[in-house]
Design an enzyme around this catalytic site. Structure first.
Site, PDB file in Angstrom:
ATOM      1  CB  CYS B  28     -55.879  33.727 -70.556  1.00  0.00           C
ATOM      2  SG  CYS B  28     -56.127  32.363 -69.863  1.00  0.00           S
ATOM      3  CB  CYS B  31     -54.539  32.160 -65.868  1.00  0.00           C
ATOM      4  SG  CYS B  31     -54.141  31.903 -67.389  1.00  0.00           S
ATOM      5  CG  ASP B 430     -27.094  30.426 -67.429  1.00  0.00           C
ATOM      6  OD1 ASP B 430     -26.262  30.017 -67.966  1.00  0.00           O
ATOM      7  OD2 ASP B 430     -28.038  30.073 -67.508  1.00  0.00           O
ATOM      8  CG  ASP B 603     -32.536  29.820 -65.735  1.00  0.00           C
ATOM      9  OD1 ASP B 603     -31.692  30.063 -66.043  1.00  0.00           O
ATOM     10  OD2 ASP B 603     -32.951  29.551 -65.888  1.00  0.00           O
ATOM     11  CG  ASP B 607     -26.929  33.141 -65.565  1.00  0.00           C
ATOM     12  OD1 ASP B 607     -25.802  32.956 -65.095  1.00  0.00           O
ATOM     13  OD2 ASP B 607     -28.120  31.772 -65.369  1.00  0.00           O
TER      14      ASP B 607
END
Lengths: 58, 708
Positions: B28, B31, B430, B603, B607
């Site tokens: 936003c 931020c 995962d 993540d 991976d």
């Protein structure tokens, strides 16, 4: 007929002007962050704007 | 590169450097303000500029500040951040900019030429018509020379490799039309096709630019992964002093001292010191691993507690992390061989169009229409079959779908990702950080108020993940820390301190059970604090919904703990544990060899290769930067539902794309016979062409609603 002598160059110049403006805008990076620009308008420049921005933090 | 360059550095500050960070959590306007203002207030930071679309921050700071310290500052502001490699976007960026410029030029040319053409069609004759044709030529020829470059160069490239692609008929059509129009203009003829040629270029370039923007979201990955390695190390010299050496100056056999909180720059064997390292990026194991003399440690992992002395065994491209990067790169390449729909279509399309135009030319020659008339008809066929609508069919749908998905919190990085997502027939998850939130949450129900404040006082002092999780949970409850003094942290063991006259400690439990826990000791009373890695709140629903759609779901985890079994039974799916990155990769290769089209959701850095190898892949926003780069899409937030949305919308997109193809082909079926028969005037061709393009765009816009 004589009006064409003025109108066509004017139309072309206007078009070229728009094109030049677009090139300038792109060169200066105004298309790099379209979403950011839409959001930045909501930021208060003064320091006490912080509280307001706290609220819309997700 | 842009706004940053505008902020002029004051004279005299010579040692300013740029660092770029990926901050996926920015959502936003607040931020943006927080990040820019917060970083700007850090001493030594010259300027910070957020790029909201790319979720990046560019920081200009003095060379003395460590970029990793800035990540810490961002964390203090409440944003997770990762160091991004140096502008990997440059290449893509340039392509998009070039296409945008060409589109603007073509648009300019199209509009002005059309202005003149309309007058000619409305009946301007004699000198006016000739003047207008000359003016059109004056505008159109430079415009075509500039805006046509992307097509001409691509067509030349294809021809030089003795292949043909969609750009070949386009280039031929445009060049022939321009040449013929010029001939007409010079000889004072009736028709000029400059309008058709520029319009063709404009619509095609719109499609190309949309496509390039879509692809521009893809970010180069490997550099970021290697960026996680320490960039320098303190190496012990012959005389016993230490010297800071950059990663590329390290050699096996050197001895380096790794301070607490420092990332390792090379693989090596610990020769002195006991501590704990955060190995999560290599193994996916969320718990810190205690290490002591004789054990191997790897580049990219973080030393959490005490200084370690390490003898280097492998550097740079020989390290385990570099190996992962290589696996990722290779797996990604094999996937990029996937042929995009439009390319496949054009492979059939280009020869068909050429044959048709040639047949028209030959047919009319045989019928005795004369070479000029025959050529005009052949060009009309080439132009009217112009893949304008075809060129827009895919990108228009994909860009609309991508923005619909963005509203749902899914960032799709590539148009072909949507094509692949739509085909997925099985899903692999995962565990840590994907099905679960990846942060240990303590169960505080056993603690009283005094114990809570003592626990907080201790936990606050440590960077151990369990302590961080405990401190966060206690903070959220509004607990205030007790006055604890003399806090000491022992690596792999715990924290001790004095509260008043009472010895307090937060330690690893004596009997290591199967679950993760800490032990809080106050004097001689001890309390166990069990930790759990919570499932994402809607994980069960998402798994159930996938199964309902007939898509098999399973789990692949690098964790060896029993937590895998718990999660698997809770969600009712098949799970495998203790898988190394190369095992995950091998499993995916096996599934693909069996003809499956698996979707990988993960993540961890471990991976990465699997994400790159899977038919399609999605990573959560909390994933490591490199995993996000390897994945086709990234979803934000704590819910798993965006994965479902991504599958649903991608399937819908493919439906729309097929409809678009249908519309475009339908238009050709109607228009081509007319063109072949020689009935198509420039006006009709222009109107038909733009109408078909607009219909395709309008059809694609329907996707925007399916996002809600």
């Amino acid at each position: 007929m004589t009006s064409l002598v003025f109108l066509i160059p004017i139309a072309l110049l206007l078009g070229l002007g728009g094109l030049a403006a677009f090139f300038w805008a792109m060169r200066s990076g105004q298309f790099d962050d379209l979403d950011g620009a839409a959001n930045r308008i909501l930021i208060d420049e003064d320091e006490d704007g912080d509280e307001a921005s706290e609220e819309d933090k997700p | 590169m842009n706004a940053l360059a505008d902020i002029a550095a004051p004279a005299g500050t010579d040692a300013l450097v740029d660092s770029r960070f990926t901050v996926p959590g920015m959502r936003c306007a607040g931020c943006i303000g927080k990040v820019e203002r917060g970083l700007g207030a850090v001493p030594g930071v010259e300027a910070a500029r957020v790029n909201f679309s790319a979720k990046r921050v560019a920081v200009r700071h003095s060379a003395e500040i460590d970029p990793f310290a800035l990540i810490g500052e961002l964390e203090k502001l409440g944003f997770e951040a990762q160091l991004a490699s140096d502008n990997p976007l440059a290449q893509d960026d340039r392509e998009t900019r070039m296409l945008l410029r060409a589109t603007a030029v073509a648009g300019f040319g199209m509009m002005n030429v059309m202005l003149l053409s309309v007058s000619v069609w409305s009946g301007a004759g004699g000198v006016t018509k000739d003047l207008f044709h000359w003016l059109s030529a004056l505008i159109a020829i430079p415009v075509i020379a500039y805006a046509g470059r992307p097509f001409f160069s691509s067509a030349l490239m294809a021809l030089s490799h003795r292949r043909t692609n969609m750009d070949v008929p386009i280039s031929i059509g445009v060049l022939l039309a321009t040449g013929l129009s010029l001939y007409e203009t010079v000889t004072g003829g009736q028709h000029a096709y400059f309008d058709g040629a520029t319009m063709l270029l404009f619509f095609l370039l719109c499609g190309r630019a949309l496509d390039a923007m879509m692809r521009g979201r893809t970010r180069a990955g490997i550099g970021a992964l290697l960026g996680r390695m320490g960039r320098s190390a303190s190496v012990v010299q012959a005389d016993g002093s230490t010297r800071r050496l950059a990663t590329d100056q390290l050699f096996p056999g050197m001895v380096m001292i790794v301070a607490a909180g420092e990332a390792l720059a090379a693989d090596g064997e610990v020769i002195e010191g006991h501590g704990a390292i955060d190995n999560a990026m290599l193994t996916g194991e969320s718990e810190p691993e205690p290490v002591g003399p004789g054990q191997m440690v790897h580049a990219g992992s973080m030393n959490l507690t005490a200084p370690l002395t390490v003898r280097i065994t492998a550097t740079a491209s020989d390290t385990v992390i570099a190996e992962i990067a290589r696996l990722m790169d290779e797996a990604g390449q094999s996937r990029s061989r996937y042929v995009r729909i439009a390319d496949r279509a054009s492979r059939l399309y280009a020869p068909a169009v050429h044959t048709l135009a040639l047949a028209a030319f030959a047919g009319w020659m045989i019928a005795g229409a004369g070479w000029y008339q025959s050529l005009v008809i052949a060009i009309a066929v080439l132009i009217i079959t112009c893949p304008c609508a075809l060129g827009l069919a895919v990108p228009a749908a994909q860009v609309t779908a991508a923005s619909a998905l963005l509203k749902q919190g899914v960032l799709v990085k590539d148009g072909s990702a949507l094509e692949r997502l739509a085909q997925v027939d099985m899903v692999l998850f995962d565990k840590t950080g994907t099905l679960t939130l990846g942060e240990p949450v303590p169960d505080l129900s056993m603690l009283d108020a005094g114990q809570k404040s003592a626990a907080l006082a201790l936990a606050e002092r440590s960077r151990h993940p369990l302590s961080v999780g405990l401190a966060k949970a206690l903070h959220d409850e509004g607990v205030t820390a007790a006055p604890v003094k003399e806090v000491l942290e022992t690596a792999g063991h715990g924290l001790t301190g004095m509260m008043g006259g009472l010895a307090v400690a937060l330690e690893k439990p004596e009997q290591a059970g199967t679950s993760v826990a800490s032990e809080l000791r106050l004097g001689d009373r001890t309390v166990m604090i069990p930790f759990r890695d919570r499932l994402r709140e809607d994980a069960a629903e998402v798994v159930a919904s996938l199964k309902q759609q007939g898509i098999p779901v399973s789990m692949m985890s690098g964790d060896r703990s029993d937590a895998v079994r718990d999660v698997a039974s809770e969600l009712g799916l098949f799970g495998r544990c203790g898988m190394k990155p190369e095992e995950k990769l091998a499993e995916l290769e096996r599934l693909k060899a069996l003809g499956h089209l698996p979707l990988m959701v993960g993540d961890g850095l471990n991976d990465g290769p699997a994400l790159a190898a899977a038919h399609a892949s999605i990573a959560p926003g909390s994933a490591s930067d490199a995993s996000q780069q390897a994945a086709d899409a990234v979803f934000l937030g704590t819910r798993l539902a965006p994965v479902l949305a991504a599958l649903k919308i991608s399937r819908r997109t493919m439906q729309i794309v097929k409809q678009n193809f249908g519309l475009a082909i339908g238009y050709n079926v109607l228009a081509v016979p007319l063109a072949l028969a020689g009935y198509v005037t420039p006006l009709i061709a222009a109107i038909a062409m733009s109408t078909s393009s607009l219909i395709v765009v309008a059809n694609s816009l329907r996707l925007a609603r399916s996002g809600r």
